[in-house]
Enzyme design. Structure first.
Site, PDB file in Angstrom:
ATOM      1  CG  HIS A 113      43.732  35.051  38.472  1.00  0.00           C
ATOM      2  ND1 HIS A 113      43.470  35.132  37.128  1.00  0.00           N
ATOM      3  CD2 HIS A 113      42.878  34.147  38.979  1.00  0.00           C
ATOM      4  CE1 HIS A 113      42.471  34.303  36.833  1.00  0.00           C
ATOM      5  NE2 HIS A 113      42.094  33.688  37.945  1.00  0.00           N
TER       6      HIS A 113
ATOM      7  CG  ASP B   5      43.105  41.032  40.482  1.00  0.00           C
ATOM      8  OD1 ASP B   5      41.916  41.089  40.857  1.00  0.00           O
ATOM      9  OD2 ASP B   5      43.626  40.004  40.016  1.00  0.00           O
TER      10      ASP B   5
ATOM     11  CD  GLN C 131      39.061  35.584  44.792  1.00  0.00           C
ATOM     12  OE1 GLN C 131      38.288  35.473  45.731  1.00  0.00           O
ATOM     13  NE2 GLN C 131      38.905  34.918  43.668  1.00  0.00           N
TER      14      GLN C 131
ATOM     15  CE  LYS D  36      36.742  35.866  40.455  1.00  0.00           C
ATOM     16  NZ  LYS D  36      36.948  34.426  40.543  1.00  0.00           N
TER      17      LYS D  36
ATOM     18  CB  CYS E 104      43.946  31.085  37.221  1.00  0.00           C
ATOM     19  SG  CYS E 104      42.673  30.319  36.246  1.00  0.00           S
TER      20      CYS E 104
HETATM   21  N1  PMP Z   1      42.095  38.039  39.707  1.00  0.00           N
HETATM   22  C1  PMP Z   1      41.854  37.248  40.749  1.00  0.00           C
HETATM   23  C2  PMP Z   1      42.623  37.435  42.009  1.00  0.00           C
HETATM   24  C3  PMP Z   1      40.868  36.264  40.645  1.00  0.00           C
HETATM   25  O1  PMP Z   1      40.619  35.458  41.674  1.00  0.00           O
HETATM   26  C4  PMP Z   1      40.150  36.133  39.442  1.00  0.00           C
HETATM   27  C5  PMP Z   1      39.074  35.074  39.250  1.00  0.00           C
HETATM   28  N2  PMP Z   1      39.429  33.798  39.725  1.00  0.00           N
HETATM   29  C6  PMP Z   1      40.434  36.999  38.383  1.00  0.00           C
HETATM   30  C7  PMP Z   1      41.412  37.939  38.566  1.00  0.00           C
HETATM   31  C8  PMP Z   1      39.736  36.923  37.090  1.00  0.00           C
HETATM   32  O2  PMP Z   1      38.381  37.253  37.228  1.00  0.00           O
HETATM   33  P1  PMP Z   1      37.364  37.010  36.029  1.00  0.00           P
HETATM   34  O3  PMP Z   1      37.581  35.602  35.565  1.00  0.00           O
HETATM   35  O4  PMP Z   1      36.022  37.216  36.652  1.00  0.00           O
HETATM   36  O5  PMP Z   1      37.682  38.015  34.973  1.00  0.00           O
END
Ligand code: PMP
Length: 407
Positions: A124, A201, A204, A227, A365
């Site tokens: 991401h 990270d 997910q 999430k 993203c």
């Molecule tokens: N890493 C991953 C794999 C994600 O899916 C996301 C959110 N789409 C993020 C990081 C970022 O999370 P946040 O916007 O809640 O900080």
């Protein structure tokens, strides 16, 4: 293990009863954010109605109540990921902030010109850009673990990438655009053989799989409350004690100090060293309620229920002519990305929306993933345990209708 009683569970989520465009909502955008059970809404409501107060500072009763609820939430998070100590749990505003916190600390303390940060091909943006920014400041560089056409990391490339100048490895546990479950335990094992710390990270992952930081031996792990059926604005950075002791503070302010004079400040111990200012108290309390809720359902049951549903969705999607999956890893969770021959993902998403079906379209993203596959974006359906096979059927019918209308 028994799978979950979905009809009963859906009653816990008021928003799932909503109509959009006069149809029952089919919510398949859970990778972006999950809906919240009543238990979470009630916990936030009760905090603001019954004991709203600032934490850590007050001698009065309400402040003590707020402090103990906030700190109990920390303990609950520690248990949820099996951290060795609750002081290894830092409250942040989300995954993004957790990664930035670690990146900033590494930039200040450890990165030298010529050093590398190793990430993967399916990160991401929030696990790319912070590293790129500190790499730039320190004349360091990003290196990337490659993936294959199925969206699976090429682990045979890893040993050669783990060179002496790699200062940290940062990889996601589950890809938000491909759904791939990455072999993070093996990546951590190999990195540790060379003395390199690893940040996971887990944005997910935590909603879909039981995650045990000690079993993984992760040095850092970041995730987001929203999430995980909790509120927005709260997230978690897990860090091993020795790392949190070594990293410099991220922001300065109240609560993160021991003593302050105009000449010199001494810092509080972790996790407080990293929690400058009034934290998201209601967010932590809401997240704790979400964890209670998930523990009651059981993470193993959640995994099995979702696995069944994903298998069904994959099977049904495969019956659609001209549908091409983007990402076909054997081990996957949460998200399914696809394209329809000759159609722009955005148009498909829009026609699904008009039928009450919420999916996400675009690059999610993860622009480098889209570049790798040479596509502008995908349609992504992402699942939670409260989704049903009937909803999958509605998705399939919706896609067929979109194809008829667009072709
Ligand atoms: N890493 C991953 C794999 C994600 O899916 C996301 C959110 N789409 C993020 C990081 C970022 O999370 P946040 O916007 O809640 O900080």
């Amino acid at each position: 293990t028994a799978t979950l009683d979905i009809d009963k569970i859906r009653k816990d989520f008021p928003l799932l009863e909503t109509n959009v465009y006069g149809r029952g909502l089919v919510y398949l955008d859970n990778a972006a954010t999950t809906q919240k059970p009543l238990a979470v809404l009630n916990a936030i409501n009760s905090y603001y109605r019954e004991y709203n107060s600032n934490v850590h500072r007050g001698v009065h009763l309400l402040s003590q109540q707020a402090t103990s609820a906030y700190e109990a939430a920390r303990v609950k998070v520690a248990q949820f990921i099996n951290a060795a100590h609750s002081h290894e749990i830092v409250f942040t505003k989300g995954t993004t902030e957790g990664i930035n916190l670690v990146a900033s600390g590494f930039g200040k303390e450890y990165l030298q010109p010529g050093d590398h940060i190793l990430i993967s091909a399916m990160e991401h943006h929030s696990n790319i850009v912070p590293w790129q920014m500190i790499a730039e400041e320190n004349a360091a560089a990003l290196k990337v673990i490659p993936m294959d056409d199925n969206g699976v990391l090429q682990l045979d490339a890893l040993p050669a990438l783990l060179t002496k100048n790699v200062k940290l490895v940062a990889v996601n546990y589950v890809s938000n655009s491909l759904g791939t479950i990455n072999p993070v335990k093996e990546i951590i094992r190999q990195a540790h053989l060379k003395g390199i710390p690893v940040l996971i990270d887990a944005a997910q992952a935590v909603a879909h799989l039981p995650v045990d930081v000690q079993e993984l031996d992760a040095d850092f792990m970041a995730f987001s409350g929203h999430k995980l059926y909790g509120p927005t604005g709260i997230g978690i950075l897990y860090g091993k004690s020795n790392w949190l002791n070594k990293l410099p503070p991220y922001q300065g302010g109240g609560d993160m100090i021991k003593t302050v004079t105009f000449e010199k400040t001494t810092y509080n111990d972790p996790p407080f060293k990293f929690e400058a200012g009034t934290p998201d108290i209601s967010g932590a309390i809401g997240l704790a309620a979400a964890l209670d809720y998930l523990n009651e359902l059981g993470l193993e049951q959640i995994r099995e229920t979702e696995h069944d549903l994903m298998q069904y969705a994959l099977k049904m999607l495969a019956t659609i002519d001209g549908l091409r999956f983007i990402g076909q890893a054997p081990e996957r969770a949460g998200a399914i990305s696809f394209l329809i021959d000759g159609l722009h993902p955005f148009d498909v998403g829009e026609l699904l929306d008009k039928q009450g079906i919420a999916v996400r379209t675009g690059h999610h993203c993860t622009q480098p993933v889209m570049d790798f596959f040479g596509i502008p974006g995908t349609v992504r359906a992402s699942f939670a345990f409260y989704n049903t096979k009937q909803e999958v059927d509605l998705l399939i019918a919706g896609i067929r209708k979109a194809i008829t209308l667009l072709k």
